[in-house]
Write an enzyme that holds these catalytic residues in place. Structure first.
Site, short mmCIF file in Angstrom:
data_model
loop_
_atom_site.label_atom_id
_atom_site.label_comp_id
_atom_site.label_asym_id
_atom_site.label_seq_id
_atom_site.Cartn_x
_atom_site.Cartn_y
_atom_site.Cartn_z
N ASN A 156 -3.36 11.37 49.60
CA ASN A 156 -2.20 12.03 49.79
C ASN A 156 -1.15 10.75 50.04
OD1 ASN A 156 -1.33 11.93 52.90
ND2 ASN A 156 -3.07 13.09 52.78
N ILE A 182 -8.34 18.64 62.88
CA ILE A 182 -8.41 17.65 64.15
C ILE A 182 -7.68 17.84 65.49
CG2 ILE A 182 -8.64 15.23 64.44
CD1 ILE A 182 -8.85 14.63 61.59
O1 C5P Z 1 -1.72 22.30 59.13
P1 C5P Z 1 -0.88 21.25 58.95
O2 C5P Z 1 -1.86 20.17 58.17
O3 C5P Z 1 0.12 21.26 58.08
O4 C5P Z 1 -0.82 20.41 60.19
C1 C5P Z 1 -0.20 19.35 60.43
C2 C5P Z 1 -0.69 18.70 61.74
O5 C5P Z 1 -2.01 18.98 62.21
C3 C5P Z 1 -0.50 17.30 61.95
O6 C5P Z 1 -0.09 16.83 62.98
C4 C5P Z 1 -1.77 16.58 61.55
O7 C5P Z 1 -2.16 15.42 62.02
C5 C5P Z 1 -2.77 17.97 61.93
N1 C5P Z 1 -4.11 17.97 61.11
C6 C5P Z 1 -5.07 17.50 61.70
N2 C5P Z 1 -6.29 17.90 61.20
C7 C5P Z 1 -6.11 18.55 59.61
C8 C5P Z 1 -4.98 19.00 59.26
C9 C5P Z 1 -3.80 18.57 59.90
O8 C5P Z 1 -5.26 17.07 62.72
N3 C5P Z 1 -7.26 18.97 59.25
#
Ligand code: C5P
Length: 411
Positions: free
Chosen positions: A216, A314
């Site tokens: 991305n 995560i």
């Molecule tokens: O669900 P989304 O991707 O929009 O969420 C964003 C937040 O979740 C950010 O803080 C991102 O670092 C974290 N995140 C994560 N692991 C993922 C997806 C998002 O830690 N697989």
């Protein structure tokens, strides 16, 4: 990313004693200068047997003083002037001799005289370097205890092979650690002093074959700005970073990863010891169910279907296993219904704060130096910050986190 030098305008008096580690003082001097400090060097005469004064003159662009009767400026008394105009005094390397003189108040050369003239309100840091037996001698230990009780900061020696081939404590601490100790003592706002932060940054790359990946547009700039700002405010920072083109900020422990699964593993290892976790990474939501071992061949007549599996969340995983008192913040990059989506993520991921930004704006979000974010709290409050540099945004976010931690009296 533009940054102001963290030690700009600060005057550092660097005392150098006669230890083989004196050559490392050149690196310390250079590093302090690069951080913006104006460094003045006083050497003992035995230090000049190891490294020449011209080295420090070239590094600092100031006269290097050795003798008590060196008076480069006729209208000033060098040792009083140096001692009283410095914002901080660092002795590195410090021998058992200078430690003994400082503890007992002996002033028989320029450095020991300067040290006695340092006002007690000026931070004084001492980085010893000597043979293990000398370090552990009851006299040296008692002298160091005296200095510690007087508020002098002793930067603990490292363990290893010494110049005399003995193995033990007595090695000058790492240059990085010494320079960092100076920086922390001079940082003007130190609301993160003693805190450990885990910050994730950048994109993840999910391989499809040996040359292609799903990725991305995240540049990592927001996470790196947070790491740099936190370090300036006294924190120890572990930055788990996906692939970016950025230089890691000084004093940050960087752990480089590529995939979401690697990022999860690095975070789960670091998180239990951290007070604050900030997930600024743009983690890929999916990865390929199987990664081709050879480059996938192009076929212009048939379509290619890739099965994708969801990646672990995560920040949600860390939150689900949070350590007592840990503060966990996430980011939400959104293009629509920002407030609703941010509030939902705050709740579903079990976070203490979510920072949303509208990535459809050209001046905020991915790969630009500015950001306009809104902070969403579990009690429904939200606070929109103005469009500003990512560094200023990072400072504002940290101030809000510091206030929230203080309010909840977290340890
Ligand atoms: O669900 P989304 O991707 O929009 O969420 C964003 C937040 O979740 C950010 O803080 C991102 O670092 C974290 N995140 C994560 N692991 C993922 C997806 C998002 O830690 N697989």
């Amino acid at each position: 990313m533009t940054t102001s030098a963290p030690l700009a305008g600060k005057r550092v008096l660097l005392g150098i004693c006669g230890s083989i580690a004196a050559y490392k003082a050149a690196d310390i001097c250079s590093r302090l200068g690069k951080l913006g400090a104006d460094v003045f060097v006083v050497m003992t005469s035995s230090a000049t047997e190891f490294v020449g004064a011209p080295t420090f003159r070239a590094l600092t662009r100031h006269p290097v003083l050795v003798d008590l009767f060196d008076e480069p400026l006729s209208d000033r008394i060098a040792h009083i002037d140096l001692a009283q105009s410095s914002d901080i005094v660092l002795v590195a390397p410090a021998t058992a001799n200078i430690i003994a003189k400082l503890a007992t108040g002996i002033a028989d050369d320029l450095l020991s005289t300067c040290l006695l003239a340092v006002p007690t309100s000026t931070p004084l840091l001492v980085a010893p370097a000597m043979n293990t037996v000398m370090l552990e001698h009851p006299a040296t230990r008692a002298n160091m205890t005296t200095l510690t009780e007087r508020g002098v900061e002793i930067i603990t020696t490292g363990y290893g092979v010494l110049a005399c081939q003995d193995i033990g404590y007595g090695k000058l601490a790492d240059v990085d650690e010494i320079v960092n100790a100076v920086r922390i003592r001079l940082s003007t706002h130190d609301d993160f002093k003693g805190r450990r932060l885990l910050i994730t940054a950048g994109p993840t790359r999910e391989p499809l074959d040996p040359v292609r990946y799903i990725g991305n547009r995240s540049s990592g700039k927001m996470g790196y700005a947070l790491a740099e700002a936190a370090v300036h405010r006294g924190a120890s920072v572990i930055l788990v970073s996906g692939p970016t083109a950025l230089e890691p900020p000084a004093f940050v422990k960087i752990v480089r990863v590529e995939t979401a699964e690697q990022m999860l593993e690095a975070c789960m290892h670091a998180a239990p010891t951290c007070d604050v976790v900030i997930g600024a990474a743009a983690v890929a939501d999916y990865r390929a169910a199987s990664v081709a071992s050879k480059k996938l061949k192009r076929n212009s007549t048939t379509s290619l279907t890739v099965e994708l599996l969801p990646n672990p969340d995560i920040i949600a995983t860390i939150a689900a296993r949070r350590a007592v008192g840990q503060f966990i913040a996430g980011f939400a990059a959104e293009t629509d219904d920002i407030d609703v989506n941010a509030a939902r993520k705050l709740q579903s991921k079990g976070l203490d704060l979510i920072v949303s930004n509208d990535v459809s704006r050209p001046d905020a979000g991915f790969d630009v130096d500015t950001n306009a974010v809104t902070l969403h709290w579990p009690d429904g409050r939200s606070e929109a910050l103005p469009l500003q540099s990512k560094r200023a945004t990072a400072e504002a976010i940290l101030s809000c986190i510091a206030a929230a931690i203080a309010k909840h009296n977290l340890p």
